[in-house]
Design a protein around this motif. Structure first.
Motif, PDB file in Angstrom:
ATOM      1  N   GLU A 153       0.847  -1.195   0.000  1.00  0.00           N
ATOM      2  CA  GLU A 153       0.000   0.000   0.000  1.00  0.00           C
ATOM      3  C   GLU A 153       0.882   1.244   0.000  1.00  0.00           C
ATOM      4  N   LEU A 154       0.488   2.202  -0.819  1.00  0.00           N
ATOM      5  CA  LEU A 154       1.193   3.486  -0.884  1.00  0.00           C
ATOM      6  C   LEU A 154       0.233   4.598  -0.502  1.00  0.00           C
ATOM      7  N   PHE A 155       0.660   5.440   0.433  1.00  0.00           N
ATOM      8  CA  PHE A 155      -0.150   6.570   0.906  1.00  0.00           C
ATOM      9  C   PHE A 155       0.633   7.875   0.744  1.00  0.00           C
ATOM     10  N   ILE A 156      -0.069   8.940   0.360  1.00  0.00           N
ATOM     11  CA  ILE A 156       0.478  10.298   0.374  1.00  0.00           C
ATOM     12  C   ILE A 156      -0.424  11.134   1.271  1.00  0.00           C
ATOM     13  N   ASN A 157       0.149  11.662   2.348  1.00  0.00           N
ATOM     14  CA  ASN A 157      -0.626  12.413   3.347  1.00  0.00           C
ATOM     15  C   ASN A 157      -1.872  11.636   3.793  1.00  0.00           C
ATOM     16  N   GLY A 158      -1.713  10.345   3.967  1.00  0.00           N
ATOM     17  CA  GLY A 158      -2.789   9.495   4.466  1.00  0.00           C
ATOM     18  C   GLY A 158      -3.774   9.026   3.422  1.00  0.00           C
ATOM     19  N   GLU A 159      -3.679   9.524   2.193  1.00  0.00           N
ATOM     20  CA  GLU A 159      -4.594   9.112   1.130  1.00  0.00           C
ATOM     21  C   GLU A 159      -3.989   7.940   0.356  1.00  0.00           C
ATOM     22  N   ALA A 160      -4.797   6.909   0.162  1.00  0.00           N
ATOM     23  CA  ALA A 160      -4.331   5.730  -0.566  1.00  0.00           C
ATOM     24  C   ALA A 160      -4.154   6.065  -2.040  1.00  0.00           C
ATOM     25  N   ILE A 161      -2.961   5.839  -2.547  1.00  0.00           N
ATOM     26  CA  ILE A 161      -2.658   6.064  -3.963  1.00  0.00           C
ATOM     27  C   ILE A 161      -2.709   4.744  -4.727  1.00  0.00           C
ATOM     28  N   SER A 162      -2.147   3.707  -4.125  1.00  0.00           N
ATOM     29  CA  SER A 162      -2.062   2.408  -4.786  1.00  0.00           C
ATOM     30  C   SER A 162      -2.105   1.312  -3.733  1.00  0.00           C
ATOM     31  N   THR A 163      -2.893   0.275  -4.016  1.00  0.00           N
ATOM     32  CA  THR A 163      -2.925  -0.907  -3.165  1.00  0.00           C
ATOM     33  C   THR A 163      -2.894  -2.138  -4.056  1.00  0.00           C
ATOM     34  N   VAL A 164      -1.861  -2.950  -3.878  1.00  0.00           N
ATOM     35  CA  VAL A 164      -1.717  -4.209  -4.610  1.00  0.00           C
ATOM     36  C   VAL A 164      -1.903  -5.354  -3.627  1.00  0.00           C
ATOM     37  N   VAL A 165      -2.727  -6.338  -4.010  1.00  0.00           N
ATOM     38  CA  VAL A 165      -3.011  -7.478  -3.133  1.00  0.00           C
ATOM     39  C   VAL A 165      -2.876  -8.764  -3.936  1.00  0.00           C
ATOM     40  N   PHE A 166      -2.093  -9.696  -3.434  1.00  0.00           N
ATOM     41  CA  PHE A 166      -1.923 -10.996  -4.085  1.00  0.00           C
ATOM     42  C   PHE A 166      -2.861 -12.015  -3.450  1.00  0.00           C
ATOM     43  N   GLU A 167      -4.142 -11.781  -3.683  1.00  0.00           N
ATOM     44  CA  GLU A 167      -5.204 -12.664  -3.202  1.00  0.00           C
ATOM     45  C   GLU A 167      -5.640 -13.633  -4.297  1.00  0.00           C
ATOM     46  N   GLU A 168      -5.706 -13.145  -5.520  1.00  0.00           N
ATOM     47  CA  GLU A 168      -6.224 -13.915  -6.646  1.00  0.00           C
ATOM     48  C   GLU A 168      -5.465 -13.502  -7.905  1.00  0.00           C
ATOM     49  N   LEU A 169      -5.229 -14.472  -8.783  1.00  0.00           N
ATOM     50  CA  LEU A 169      -4.542 -14.200 -10.035  1.00  0.00           C
ATOM     51  C   LEU A 169      -5.372 -14.705 -11.206  1.00  0.00           C
ATOM     52  N   ASP A 208       1.283  21.726  -4.655  1.00  0.00           N
ATOM     53  CA  ASP A 208       2.032  22.903  -4.195  1.00  0.00           C
ATOM     54  C   ASP A 208       3.417  22.447  -3.765  1.00  0.00           C
ATOM     55  N   ASP A 209       4.185  23.379  -3.171  1.00  0.00           N
ATOM     56  CA  ASP A 209       5.557  23.056  -2.788  1.00  0.00           C
ATOM     57  C   ASP A 209       5.684  22.691  -1.307  1.00  0.00           C
ATOM     58  N   LYS A 210       4.566  22.321  -0.674  1.00  0.00           N
ATOM     59  CA  LYS A 210       4.622  21.866   0.712  1.00  0.00           C
ATOM     60  C   LYS A 210       5.296  20.492   0.793  1.00  0.00           C
ATOM     61  N   VAL A 211       5.750  20.157   1.983  1.00  0.00           N
ATOM     62  CA  VAL A 211       6.324  18.838   2.222  1.00  0.00           C
ATOM     63  C   VAL A 211       5.196  17.858   2.513  1.00  0.00           C
ATOM     64  N   TYR A 212       5.174  16.750   1.767  1.00  0.00           N
ATOM     65  CA  TYR A 212       4.115  15.745   1.910  1.00  0.00           C
ATOM     66  C   TYR A 212       4.684  14.471   2.553  1.00  0.00           C
ATOM     67  N   ASP A 213       3.884  13.885   3.434  1.00  0.00           N
ATOM     68  CA  ASP A 213       4.258  12.623   4.065  1.00  0.00           C
ATOM     69  C   ASP A 213       3.866  11.460   3.157  1.00  0.00           C
ATOM     70  N   ALA A 214       4.804  10.573   2.903  1.00  0.00           N
ATOM     71  CA  ALA A 214       4.543   9.386   2.084  1.00  0.00           C
ATOM     72  C   ALA A 214       4.842   8.145   2.920  1.00  0.00           C
ATOM     73  N   LYS A 215       4.129   7.071   2.597  1.00  0.00           N
ATOM     74  CA  LYS A 215       4.306   5.851   3.382  1.00  0.00           C
ATOM     75  C   LYS A 215       4.012   4.635   2.518  1.00  0.00           C
ATOM     76  N   TYR A 216       4.899   3.666   2.575  1.00  0.00           N
ATOM     77  CA  TYR A 216       4.645   2.337   2.047  1.00  0.00           C
ATOM     78  C   TYR A 216       4.341   1.401   3.224  1.00  0.00           C
ATOM     79  N   VAL A 217       3.281   0.612   3.083  1.00  0.00           N
ATOM     80  CA  VAL A 217       2.943  -0.417   4.052  1.00  0.00           C
ATOM     81  C   VAL A 217       2.971  -1.755   3.329  1.00  0.00           C
ATOM     82  N   VAL A 218       3.850  -2.636   3.776  1.00  0.00           N
ATOM     83  CA  VAL A 218       4.041  -3.936   3.127  1.00  0.00           C
ATOM     84  C   VAL A 218       3.728  -5.035   4.143  1.00  0.00           C
ATOM     85  N   LYS A 219       2.856  -5.968   3.757  1.00  0.00           N
ATOM     86  CA  LYS A 219       2.476  -7.067   4.649  1.00  0.00           C
ATOM     87  C   LYS A 219       2.687  -8.406   3.967  1.00  0.00           C
TER      88      LYS A 219
END
Length: 576
Positions: free
Chosen positions: A266-282, A333-344
């Protein structure tokens, strides 16, 4: 004031700690899965050498690989009651495999088996002798081979495209045949290790084309405590305009263990989900899209697999559960944004990477210089031709638009055309396109032996047709017309003319081909077709004697043919 800020940091730290603990317990799923219905198909403790969704070279891994103590021959058992719906012998791929349909709507699949039980062996042998070929795929009626939970179905092995003894085990939805993550059904491997985050990649996506020229910067990371990572640099990542992110991450079940796949990213920018990849089904139909999911040019150059958190427009994979603006990010804008990867991993073990991003003019926007002969659009048919080459690329072959390049190099020794550089091998393709090359001074008697050769990969196959040599291929790169006039070689391992083989259960051979590859092999005893079994990994071909073979002198003939119909024949007499 100091006490106030100190209290704030303590509260934030507590909030982060609580969030991580919650994520340890929860994984993302779209449905409920029966627990306790399926059993371990082996009688040894479950230990993984590979897991569902793992990134393989041409596909996402569609099952779990169970270690078999580095041995061939461990008994395999039906994971639940049901009936055998399919049994298959494949050259390469899954080797010997069994499919069991269960009354709860799922199918279990067992690949790389060494042998089948007697009932399945009889079905396979009958079909092999009926078709007079080793590799067969048999659909079995529902009432023919019924099984109880735990019933013996055969032995684990190393057949097909297996790199060592193990069981590849799948659970599929019976109706769709889509593979599901087996551990979601309670067949869990012991795993207390957190996923490892190796690094991330930042991509400048201001140009519409993604390729080997796309500016990319690897950002190194460090673990600051168990499961919590940050960048090694202390300053925000500088971006300008559109950008994307990717991550290099793996999971292990033990220290120094196998490099397994993770369950979700999961990838978040300022707490908003940008991308979520799940290996549940192929989906087997789209699994080749892994080449677009990873940074393919970077992988070809470095062998490092970066999983992109943005999606190419022509990639049909469905593992993205959240994808805002196809994962392309623009900061307002040119503010500093918090980014986060969550890997499980699937056990819920969780690792996080926290970092900051900021728009800055110092990060210059880029625009690739167009150097190609033609712009190929991913969502239309594309053609290119001149007097010596024709390319027809249907819709759906490309993952994204391509600045197609073409040039030539001098004719190689033994070739019958110049080398045609059809773009390069850093661009992946989802499906095949048709490539035709006009041969130069190809003698009429060699037309049937002509094929297309790749400088990078050897034989691409193909045939001479209407003055051209044509092939359907998934590869881009450098090609030329070549011929294959050399027959395969047959080397007996334990047979010679006149030998008494009464003490032998089987006769063994090594078969090789230097170019186009082995197309077929057929063995005959006293002019009657007999089954020859084949392991291409070891170039090993063998026949196991039938108990009904009479004593006395017999003739044996082996015929091996390559894909240009060059044939080698080996014939001897033996005594049984």
């Amino acid at each position: 004031m100091m006490n106030k800020y100190k209290l704030l940091y303590i509260c934030l730290g507590l909030a982060i700690s609580i969030q991580v603990q919650a994520q340890h317990k929860d994984i993302i799923t779209s449905r409920k899965y029966p627990q306790g219905y399926f059993r371990n198909p082996l009688n040894v403790a479950m230990d993984a050498s590979g897991t569902f969704g793992e990134l393989r070279s041409t596909h996402f891994h569609a099952g779990d690989d169970y270690r078999t103590q580095q041995r061939i021959g461990l008994p395999l058992h039906a994971a639940a009651e049901g009936y055998v719906s399919r049994v298959r012998v494949q050259i390469g791929g899954g080797g010997n495999s069994v499919y069991i349909d269960h009354p709860n709507g799922y199918t279990t699949v067992y690949l790389h088996m060494d042998k089948f039980n007697d009932a399945l062996t009889n079905i396979i042998r009958a079909e092999q002798y009926k078709q007079q070929r080793f590799d067969v795929d048999v659909t079995v009626d529902s009432g023919v081979v019924k099984l109880t939970k735990g019933q013996y179905i055969g032995n684990a092995g190393n057949t097909g495209a297996s790199g060592g003894p193990h069981l590849h085990f799948e659970i599929r939805d019976t109706k769709t045949q889509r593979p599901l993550n087996p551990q979601l059904f309670g067949l869990r491997f012991n795993d207390r290790f957190l996923p490892t985050i190796n690094n991330i990649m930042v991509y400048d996506l201001n140009d519409d084309l993604f390729n080997e020229h796309t500016p990319r910067q690897a950002m190194q990371v460090k673990a600051i405590r168990n499961g919590i990572y940050t960048l090694t640099q202390n300053t925000p990542i500088k971006v300008n305009g559109k950008f994307g992110l990717g991550i290099n991450t793996i999971d292990r079940h033990r220290a120094g263990g196998f490099r397994n796949g993770v369950y979700s990213i999961e990838l978040f920018i300022n707490g908003e989900a940008i991308s979520t990849v799940v290996f549940e089904e192929l989906d087997f139909n789209t699994s080749r899209g892994i080449h677009s999911y990873i940074d393919y040019p970077y992988w070809r150059k470095t062998k490092a697999k970066v999983q992109k958190s943005f999606k190419d427009p022509g990639n049909p994979i469905e593992i993205f559960k959240v994808l805002k603006n196809v994962g392309v990010i623009s900061l307002p804008d040119d503010k500093v944004y918090d980014a986060k990867y969550v890997v499980k991993d699937i056990a819920g073990n969780c690792s996080e990477l926290n970092f900051k991003i900021q728009t800055a003019a110092v990060a210059q926007r880029t625009q690739q210089k167009r150097q190609g002969a033609q712009l190929f659009k991913y969502n239309t048919e594309n053609t290119f031709e001149n007097q010596d080459i024709r390319i027809n690329m249907p819709t759906g072959v490309l993952y994204s638009d391509l600045d197609f390049t073409y040039n030539t190099a001098p004719q190689p020794a033994g070739g019958y055309s110049v080398i045609h550089r059809v773009h390069n091998n850093l661009t992946p393709l989802f499906s095949t396109y048709n490539l035709r090359i006009k041969p130069t001074n190809l003698p009429a008697h060699l037309e049937s032996k002509a094929l297309l050769a790749s400088v990078e990969n050897g034989s691409e196959g193909g045939k001479f047709e209407d003055g051209w040599v044509t092939v359907n291929t998934r590869n881009l790169g450098s090609f030329y017309v070549a011929v294959d006039t050399v027959a395969p070689t047959i080397t007996p391992r334990n047979l010679s003319n006149g030998k008494n083989v009464s003490a032998q259960r089987k006769i063994d051979f090594t078969i090789r081909d230097n170019f186009s590859g082995i197309q077929s092999f057929n063995g005959y005893i006293d002019d009657r077709w007999v089954l020859m079994e084949y392991d291409p990994k070891n170039k090993h071909l063998w026949h196991t004697f039938d108990s009904s073979l009479s004593k006395g002198q017999h003739t044996f003939k082996l015929m091996v043919k390559d894909w240009k119909d060059n044939e080698q024949v080996y014939e001897v007499k033996f005594i049984k």
